[in-house]
Design a protein around this motif. Sequence first.
Motif, short mmCIF file in Angstrom:
data_model
loop_
_atom_site.label_atom_id
_atom_site.label_comp_id
_atom_site.label_asym_id
_atom_site.label_seq_id
_atom_site.Cartn_x
_atom_site.Cartn_y
_atom_site.Cartn_z
N GLY A 22 0.93 -1.19 -0.13
CA GLY A 22 -0.08 0.09 -0.29
C GLY A 22 0.90 1.31 0.03
N GLY A 23 0.17 2.45 -0.38
CA GLY A 23 0.90 3.77 -0.49
C GLY A 23 1.88 3.82 -1.75
N PRO A 24 2.83 4.60 -1.86
CA PRO A 24 3.71 4.70 -2.98
C PRO A 24 4.68 3.66 -2.93
N LEU A 25 5.40 3.56 -3.99
CA LEU A 25 6.34 2.86 -4.24
C LEU A 25 7.46 3.12 -2.75
N LEU A 26 7.68 2.06 -2.01
CA LEU A 26 8.88 2.31 -0.87
C LEU A 26 10.09 1.72 -1.21
N SER A 27 11.01 2.56 -1.11
CA SER A 27 12.61 1.89 -1.07
C SER A 27 13.38 1.97 0.21
N ILE A 28 13.86 1.16 0.65
CA ILE A 28 14.70 0.98 1.97
C ILE A 28 16.23 0.64 1.52
N ASP A 29 16.96 1.80 1.94
CA ASP A 29 18.31 1.79 1.32
C ASP A 29 19.38 1.87 2.52
N THR A 30 20.44 1.03 2.53
CA THR A 30 21.50 1.19 3.58
C THR A 30 22.79 1.57 2.73
N PRO A 31 23.29 2.84 2.91
CA PRO A 31 24.44 3.13 2.35
C PRO A 31 25.64 3.03 3.26
N THR A 32 26.76 2.83 2.68
CA THR A 32 28.04 2.63 3.59
C THR A 32 29.21 3.62 2.95
N PRO A 33 29.58 4.44 3.85
CA PRO A 33 29.16 4.99 5.18
C PRO A 33 27.58 5.58 4.97
N PRO A 34 27.34 5.53 6.37
CA PRO A 34 25.62 6.39 6.49
C PRO A 34 25.44 7.55 5.74
N ALA A 35 26.59 8.33 5.94
CA ALA A 35 26.34 9.58 5.08
C ALA A 35 26.41 9.78 3.52
N GLY B 136 -5.71 1.64 -6.01
CA GLY B 136 -4.69 1.37 -6.99
C GLY B 136 -3.89 3.05 -7.32
N SER B 137 -4.34 3.80 -6.76
CA SER B 137 -3.85 5.17 -6.99
C SER B 137 -3.33 5.95 -5.60
N ASP B 138 -2.54 5.12 -4.47
CA ASP B 138 -2.08 5.66 -3.66
C ASP B 138 -0.64 6.39 -4.04
N GLY B 139 -0.43 7.65 -3.46
CA GLY B 139 0.73 8.37 -3.73
C GLY B 139 1.13 9.41 -3.14
N VAL B 140 2.18 9.74 -3.32
CA VAL B 140 2.47 11.16 -2.34
C VAL B 140 2.01 12.36 -2.98
N VAL B 141 1.52 13.00 -2.03
CA VAL B 141 0.77 14.37 -2.52
C VAL B 141 1.49 15.50 -1.87
N ALA B 142 2.29 15.64 -0.91
CA ALA B 142 3.06 16.55 -0.30
C ALA B 142 4.16 16.37 0.24
N ILE B 143 5.12 17.42 0.32
CA ILE B 143 6.39 17.14 1.04
C ILE B 143 6.69 18.40 1.76
N ASP B 144 7.49 18.21 2.70
CA ASP B 144 7.98 19.58 3.52
C ASP B 144 9.58 19.68 3.58
N LEU B 145 10.00 20.63 2.86
CA LEU B 145 11.37 21.27 2.96
C LEU B 145 11.64 22.13 4.19
#
Length: 283
Positions: free
Chosen positions: A148-161, A232-241
Amino acid sequence: MKAPTVAAPPLSLFGRTAAMKGAAPPMSMRLRQIAFAAADLDQAVADLTAVLALAPPYHDPGVAAFGLRNAVLAVGDTFLEIVSPAEPGSAAARYMARRGGDCGYMVMVQADDTDAARARAAAQGVRVAWHLDLDDIRGTHFHPRDLGGPLLSIDTPTPPAGWRWAGPDWPRHAGAGHARALVGVDMACADPIATAGRWAALLAVPLAGERTAPLLELPHGVLRFLPGAAPGSDGVVAIDLVATDLAAVLAAAAARGLPCGADSFQFCGTSIRMAAAAPPRRG
């Protein structure tokens, strides 16, 4: 495959502390990137770079595997990506058709344990749509039909920054522009309660907010789940910067012909809200 049936979380789960449900989410967990989908990549990039006064984007050749072109823009050490279908049958093209045009497309969360996230997804019956394991980052896309919701990606960078998806030069541009951080996202969902419950279980983050407006408070970023999407149309509708110069942002957005509010502008079918500081936690 239908999304797993998940009962609405009981009222007692809302507002619980992390300690009541287990260990607190690691401090490295954060909202790191949002992707938009646009029919005209060049125009969308020109608009966003002009309004936010951002440095030129990185174009990742790897997204061609998804039938896409893209551009990734650094906002501090968080990122805004724009993808554009290069092939009519791509997943992004189909999603844009369901959403009615340019729209918010994907939420990317940084976490410190990819294997644990994948194990939790398997336990929930949530399919992995794509994954890649490299020396400097491990990425996993989870199937939105299951989650459910929009496409979700979980990412683990090395190093974390680090953040490979933005290319090698983004740290030189991290301080540029009229915004310094991505701190929140609103997602319209056909079933926000069930969707929030699935995301909470996958991310191992306790639910917060009100029963009718659930949210997940990461150590760095807030994920909100709102009603209003057609199935079928779940999605991002707003973001905060977080804004460094709100007046300049609104003036530039108006000059580009983008609809503006008192502290926001519209871009790719999404409300871009400019906060003077990170929004306070709510619970």
